[in-house]
Motif scaffolding. Sequence first.
Motif, PDB file in Angstrom:
ATOM      1  N   ASN A 208      -3.501  -0.460  -8.066  1.00 18.54           N
ATOM      2  CA  ASN A 208      -2.202  -0.628  -8.719  1.00 18.54           C
ATOM      3  C   ASN A 208      -2.370  -1.675  -9.803  1.00 18.54           C
TER       4      ASN A 208
ATOM      5  N   ARG B 281     -10.900   1.911   2.706  1.00 16.86           N
ATOM      6  CA  ARG B 281      -9.821   2.534   1.938  1.00 16.86           C
ATOM      7  C   ARG B 281      -9.299   1.530   0.912  1.00 16.86           C
TER       8      ARG B 281
ATOM      9  N   GLU C 291       0.808  -1.216   0.000  1.00 18.80           N
ATOM     10  CA  GLU C 291       0.000   0.000   0.000  1.00 18.80           C
ATOM     11  C   GLU C 291       0.843   1.268   0.000  1.00 18.80           C
ATOM     12  N   ASN C 292       2.115   1.154   0.314  1.00 20.19           N
ATOM     13  CA  ASN C 292       2.963   2.339   0.434  1.00 20.19           C
ATOM     14  C   ASN C 292       4.239   2.177  -0.383  1.00 20.19           C
TER      15      ASN C 292
ATOM     16  N   ARG D 263      -3.775   5.456  -7.434  1.00 21.07           N
ATOM     17  CA  ARG D 263      -4.755   6.294  -6.741  1.00 21.07           C
ATOM     18  C   ARG D 263      -5.287   5.575  -5.502  1.00 21.07           C
ATOM     19  N   THR D 264      -5.815   6.357  -4.575  1.00 27.12           N
ATOM     20  CA  THR D 264      -6.427   5.826  -3.367  1.00 27.12           C
ATOM     21  C   THR D 264      -7.838   6.376  -3.264  1.00 27.12           C
TER      22      THR D 264
ATOM     23  N   SER E 162      -6.265  -4.298  -6.834  1.00 26.93           N
ATOM     24  CA  SER E 162      -6.669  -3.349  -5.790  1.00 26.93           C
ATOM     25  C   SER E 162      -6.504  -4.005  -4.426  1.00 26.93           C
TER      26      SER E 162
ATOM     27  N   TYR F 135      -6.572   0.951  -2.397  1.00 26.95           N
ATOM     28  CA  TYR F 135      -5.401   1.390  -3.176  1.00 26.95           C
ATOM     29  C   TYR F 135      -5.381   0.621  -4.487  1.00 26.95           C
TER      30      TYR F 135
END
Length: 851
Positions: free
Chosen positions: A668, A664, A58-59, A642-643, A673, A666
Motif C-alpha cells: 500500500n 504474505r 491488511e484488510n 496487491r498481495t 508494505s 500486502y
Amino acid sequence: MYRTFADVVTKSDLDEQAKQAGERPLTPPIEGGKPYNDVVERSPAQAAYMDKIIQRMENLPRDPRIDNSLKVTNDARKAGLDFRLIEPTADDFEGSKLNAAVERIHEIWRDTTNDKGTQLVFCDLSTPKGGKVPASAQSERQDLESGALIDVDGTLVRETPEQEDMAEDDGDDALAGVVNMDEVIAMSSGKFSVYDDMKQKLMAKGIPADEIAFIHDANTDIRKAKLFSDMNTGRARVLLGSTAKMGAGMNVQKRLVAAHHLDAPWRPSDLEQRNGRIIRQGNIFYERNPDTFKVKIFNYATKMTYDSRMWQCIEYKSAAIEQFRKGDLLQRVIDDVASEAANAAEMKAAASGNPLILMQVQLAADLRKLEALYSQHQRSQHRMRDRLKYLASTETRLAKEETLYAENVRRRDSHTHTVMEKGKEKILVELTADGKTFTAKDSEKIKDRLLEGVKEVTRDSSATFPFGSYRGFEVSVERAAIRMSGKDGFQLSLRGAGEREFRPGNLFYDFEEKFSLAGLFQRMDNFLARGLDDAVETQRENARQEKAELETVKATLGKEFPQQEELALARENHSAVIRELQRMQEDSSYVSTWTPKTSLTDEQPTTAEAPQPKENSAAAAVPAAPPEKQAHTLKYGEGEGRTEYTVSNQHNGYTLQNGYVLRRTYFNSSIGSLGQSLYEDGQWHSTATAPSGMKLKQFETREAAIQVARNDAEQRGLEETPPAEAAAPASTLAGETFRDRLARAGFHPTGSDFYGKNEHALTLDAVDGGMYELRVFQTGNDKIGLRVQYEKNHIINGARTVRATFDTFAEALEHVEAYRQLTAPQAKAAVQTASPSGGVHGFVISRPRMR
C-alpha cells in the motif's frame, strides 16, 4: 547552492563562538546533553489492539468512509499514548507512560519547591474535557474519517468555504481553511482526557489545583497574559498544552526546569518549537548559577506501538532539513542525521524495544560518513588526474608565453617613434584607425572616436568597439564594471601577437571619472613599458609553482583511501546487523547474539547453533552439500493494494536445511508494505504480534506451501495474477544474492536507502574529463532502479541525469555495462550529441521502461 546565498548559524555554532570568546552560552544546557528517553512496556490491552491495527491495515475496505489508513494511523497513535483514548472504560495501566510522567512531574515539583520551579507538559492527542468543545469538532471528525485532504505536514485542509468558520478562535496566526490534524484527533477522543486524568493524579499526590494549568483555558489575550505571568512568578508551576497553543510566541521560561513530551509531533519544527520554550534566554536559575544549572527534557514512548513510527518520521525529516541547512560538502545526498535527528533516531530505536535497531542506526551513520569520505577521495583522485595532465604541459605553456613576450616586445619597439623635447625622449602619439593615422594634433577627432565607442558599448554591453592601433597593439573599447566597488564604466583592452589580450587595471574608466586624452595615452605607455614584463614574470612564477605542485600530485595520485579497512569493516558490520534484524523479524523465537566486528580478521560470532553430527555418523564422514536457494512468488493484483505470497527455503540470508517457509506481504503506497509469516499455530504474525516462543511453520515440500498460500488467497477473495515473464523478479535477489551480484559488478553499498532499498553506487571516469555516478537499488514495487548522474568540474549536469526502472536485474546490469564500454580507455574522445533515448552524450542506448 543554498549556502551561496544563505548564511546558516545554528545553536551549536553560537555556543561554540561563545566558548571561543570565553563566554557562557546564552541558553541553558540540557542535562546529559540531550533529552532523556523514557520508554515503558505496553499493556496487554495495547498489545492486543496493535494486532487489530495490523489486521485493519491488511484488510482496508474499498470505501474509505468505512475505514482508511489515516483512521488506522490515528487510532494507533492514540493507543500508544493511553489505551483509554480508544476504550474509555479500560483499566488504568500502572506502567503506562502517563503514570511515569506523573511520577516524574511530582518528583521535580517537590525538589524545586523552594525556587518555585515550573514545568511544561506537551500533549497533542487529547484535550481537557471540562471546557467547551468547538461546534465543528464533529464535522472535522467526519472529514477525517472520510479520507479528507491531509497535507504533508499533518494538517487537515478544508475543501469548502462553509467549513472554514470556527466557533472558537485558535489564535491570531491560524491559517485560514487549515486545522491542525492532531487537534481534530484530540477533540474526537471520546470521554477520556489525558489532561484531566493527569491533573487528578497530580492533585492526589499533593500538588495544589491552582498550580496546575491548561493552556486551553487561556482563550483570550488577557487570560494568556495572566497565565504567562503566573508561570514566570511561580504561582502556576505545571502547564499542560498542545504544540499549536504552547509553541511559538509563548515566553514562560523564567523558572522552567523541565519539559515533558507525552507524544511525538509530525514536524521537526514542532519539536524544535516545543524545546524552544525551555532552551531560551531569560531563565533566572541559569543566570544565577550558569555553571551547574541544566534544564531537563523528557521524551515518553511505549514499546512496540506507533510511537516508534512517529519518532522515525521526526528522524527522517530532521535529517534532510539539518543537512540541507548545513550544506555539508562531503554529502551528495541529503540523508545525514544530526541535532534533533540523532535524538529522534535513538528514541525510535528505544521505542522499538530492540537494541539491534539502535546499533543499526549507529552503524549506518558511521557508514554514511565513511562512504562520504571515500567518495570525496575518489573525486579528489579524479581531479588530480585532470590536474596532472595540465601540470605536465607547464614547460610547453611557458615556452609559448616566452615566445609571445619576445614578439610583443619586438612589435612594441618597432612601432614606437620618439622625439627629443627639452633634452628628454618623448613617445609620439600615433593612433591608426580606418586607414588613417591620428596624432596629437588630431585630439578632437580621437576624442570623437573614443566617444563613439563608449556610446556603442553603453547601448550594447556585449559589443566591442575597435578604437584603433597604437604602437603595434590593437586597442578596443569594452563595457566593464567592478562589482566589489559598484563602479560602472568602460575598459580599454590591447591585443598583441598570437591574439594575446591584455586588460590593464589602469585602463578602466568610471563613467563618473574625469577623462583626459593625454592621460589615456600616458596610461597605455606606462603599461607597455612595464606591463609586458610583469605579465611574463607572472607566468614564470606560476610555472615554478606548478612544477612544485606536479611533484606533490605525482606522490599523491594513486594512493589508496587511508580508511579503506575501516570502510570495509563498516560495510560488513552494517550488512550483518541488517541480516540479524531481518531474521529476528521473521522468527520471533530467535535471539541474536551478534556483536560487531572490531577488525576484518575477527571471527564472526555464530548467530544460531546447529546440531552437530555424531563423530561416527555418515554425515560426519561425508559433508552434505548445502541445498540450493529456492523461492517462488504468487502475485494477487497489480500495483496499489496487491498481495504477494513467497515460498522460500531462505530465511533472511540463511538457507533452511529441510523445509520451506511462507510469507504474505500486502503493498500500500500510504503505509509501504506489511509482511507476515505463517507460524506453527496456523496464524499469520509479524514480529510484533507473534506469541512468545512461537516458531515459523515449515513445509516439507514447496508444493505444500504453495497450496496453503492459494487456499488463504481464495478465502480472502483474491485472484491470482499470472507472471508477466519467466525471469525471476527482483525480490528473489534480495539479501546476500543482491549484494553479491552488485559487488561482482564493482558496486559498493552506500550505507543509505535514499533512492531505494539496498542502494549501491559505482563511479566511472568519462572520456571527456567528467565522471558518472551510478546508483542501483530496489524500488518500492520490487523492481530494479538505476540513477546515473554526470559531473564535470564539480558541476552536476542535470540534463544528462538518467532515471530508469527495470523488471529484471539482468536488464539493469546490461545498462550499466553500456556505461562501462562508454568510459573504457579505448573509447574515443569524440562526443556526440545527446541520444534520443535520454541517455548520455556519445552513447546511444535503447530506452528503458520508465515508471
